[in-house]
Design an enzyme around this catalytic site. Structure first.
Site, short mmCIF file in Angstrom:
data_model
loop_
_atom_site.label_atom_id
_atom_site.label_comp_id
_atom_site.label_asym_id
_atom_site.label_seq_id
_atom_site.Cartn_x
_atom_site.Cartn_y
_atom_site.Cartn_z
N ASP A 160 32.41 40.54 42.42
CA ASP A 160 32.07 39.25 43.02
C ASP A 160 31.43 39.39 44.39
OD1 ASP A 160 34.40 38.74 41.08
OD2 ASP A 160 33.44 36.79 41.40
N ARG A 207 32.55 30.37 35.17
CA ARG A 207 33.10 31.32 36.14
C ARG A 207 32.31 32.62 36.00
NH1 ARG A 207 33.52 34.71 32.67
NH2 ARG A 207 34.67 35.99 34.14
N GLN A 231 41.03 36.46 31.40
CA GLN A 231 39.59 36.48 31.08
C GLN A 231 39.24 37.63 30.13
OE1 GLN A 231 40.83 36.05 34.14
NE2 GLN A 231 39.48 34.89 35.47
N ASN A 264 36.69 42.43 43.26
CA ASN A 264 36.62 42.01 41.85
C ASN A 264 37.98 41.46 41.46
OD1 ASN A 264 35.08 41.75 39.40
ND2 ASN A 264 36.34 43.36 38.52
N LYS A 265 38.06 40.98 40.24
CA LYS A 265 39.28 40.33 39.76
C LYS A 265 40.52 41.14 40.08
CE LYS A 265 39.49 37.12 38.34
NZ LYS A 265 39.80 35.97 39.24
O1 MRU Z 1 37.70 34.40 38.45
P1 MRU Z 1 36.51 34.78 37.65
O2 MRU Z 1 36.72 34.70 36.18
O3 MRU Z 1 35.26 34.04 38.11
O4 MRU Z 1 36.29 36.31 38.01
C1 MRU Z 1 35.22 37.00 37.43
C2 MRU Z 1 35.19 38.42 37.81
O5 MRU Z 1 36.03 38.92 38.51
C3 MRU Z 1 34.01 39.21 37.35
O6 MRU Z 1 34.35 40.54 37.16
C4 MRU Z 1 32.90 39.12 38.41
O7 MRU Z 1 32.61 37.78 38.71
C5 MRU Z 1 31.67 39.80 37.96
S1 MRU Z 1 30.83 38.87 36.72
C6 MRU Z 1 29.41 39.69 36.31
#
Ligand code: MRU
Length: 366
Positions: free
Chosen positions: A243, A53, A202, A253-254
């Site tokens: 993202d 991920r 995460q 972002n998350k």
């Molecule tokens: O759902 P995930 O774990 O893939 O989400 C990841 C994030 O939100 C990160 O902050 C994002 O992908 C940037 S990674 C350099």
């Protein structure tokens, strides 16, 4: 980066070139397990189930997935089918679309018998470029960290981050965590507040694992603690990954990033977003157009962890029958972000700022 002294990337081809291997991130921090991906379906499944991920790593895995698909069938139709399957695995991170297009562009005008090998080579180049891009993000971010540390007169610099934008989310280094590693290695006294990042944790499981493996002082906090810490003057700067960044500088972002950015604004805490240019979506004008992933409610109603006997378990934390909603990402408006830290430098969070560093308006080579 190193785990118990041994250097790792998050994805690498097997020595015989028959597959790629990845670190199974669903098992961290309790188990360090390596998963072999030998088919396009296995690559797609690893992205979907979050064995891998993080936006850049999703792209890198998809690139190898497409190369694996071409080994079975290198026709245009098979290429399109595999592209669509991989693209559907996760909707928000635009690096996925970018990496798939890059492989398609590299192979489409080639004879079929050379396509699989060409795609494999291109996937490896994508990975190497990602490492270099992240290293450069780290160097540009390091300058900001030096400036922030200088204002502290030797006192510890307190940094807050959300989710995991470290090396586990990329091929190596990470985006938001790259400057943290470089600042730590340089001897800047720093401490990281790690948002746990419910529902999948995460931060608690991956960022804490990374920082701990590197020796960076950190504390995991409940997602709701950040605002309080900012009010109390205990956060000097916040830095997160992303993202997808739209042309006007809005940032997906998350889930929970937006609330941290609001609290940072209210407390005059600089809030930076680190991003490789592969995360810029030049096709979208603003953040309201970004597709937001909706994940299973069971990620909210259940939690996974280690039992006292060492075994891994998943437990239910809500009353049976309670419904749950699980949007995976949110959008932070550009006005709440202090600056973008990219592989080409730091820029303003608007189209002009992005274009000042990336005038070509597309993902460049570093
Ligand atoms: O759902 P995930 O774990 O893939 O989400 C990841 C994030 O939100 C990160 O902050 C994002 O992908 C940037 S990674 C350099």
């Amino acid at each position: 980066m190193k785990i118990q002294g041994q250097p790792y990337r998050t994805i690498w081809p097997t020595p015989d070139g028959s597959a790629v291997e990845v670190i199974d991130q669903t098992k961290l921090p309790h188990r360090f397990e390596i998963r072999r991906l030998a088919t396009m379906e296995e690559a797609a499944d690893a992205i979907r189930t979050m064995v891998v991920r993080g936006a850049p790593l999703i792209g890198a895995t998809a690139a190898y997935g497409l190369a694996l698909a071409l080994r079975d069938d290198a026709s245009d139709e098979a290429l399109d089918r595999a592209h669509d399957t991989l693209l559907a695995t996760r909707p928000t991170a635009v690096n996925l679309r970018w990496a798939l297009k890059r492989i398609c562009d590299a192979v489409r005008n080639r004879p079929r018998e050379t396509r699989a090998a060409a795609a494999w080579r291109e996937a490896a180049i994508i990975c190497d470029e990602d490492v270099e891009i992240c290293r450069r993000i780290g160097e540009h971010g390091l300058k900001l960290f030096r400036e922030a540390a200088a204002k502290k007169n030797g006192a510890t610099l307190n940094v807050l981050t959300h989710c995991n934008a470290g090396w586990l989310a990329c091929v190596d280094w990470g985006t938001a965590l790259a400057p943290i590693y470089m600042a730590y290695d340089e001897g800047i006294p720093l401490h990281v507040w790690v948002d746990e990042t419910r529902p999948r944790n995460q931060g608690a499981s991956l960022t804490a694992f990374e920082l701990g493996s590197h020796g960076v002082p950190h504390a995991v906090i409940a997602d709701n603690a950040g605002g309080h810490l900012m009010q109390a003057g205990r956060v000097d700067l916040a830095i997160v990954g992303t993202d997808r960044v739209t042309r006007n500088g809005d940032v997906a972002n998350k889930i929970g990033t937006y609330l941290k950015a609001l609290a940072a604004k209210d407390n005059a805490v600089p809030f930076y977003v680190a991003l490789p240019s592969t995360t810029i979506d030049w096709t979208l004008a603003s953040g309201d157009l970004i597709p937001i992933e909706e994940r299973a409610g069971t990620e909210v109603t259940h939690m996974s962890g280690r039992l006292p006997d060492g075994s891994l378990a998943t437990v239910e934390i809500t009353p049976q029958g309670s419904a749950a909603a699980n949007p995976g990402f949110d959008v932070t408006p550009a006005r709440l972000v202090t600056g973008f830290v990219t592989e080409r430098g730091v820029c303003a969070t608007n189209e002009q700022g992005l274009r000042s560093l990336f005038p070509e308006g597309a993902a460049p080579k570093p």
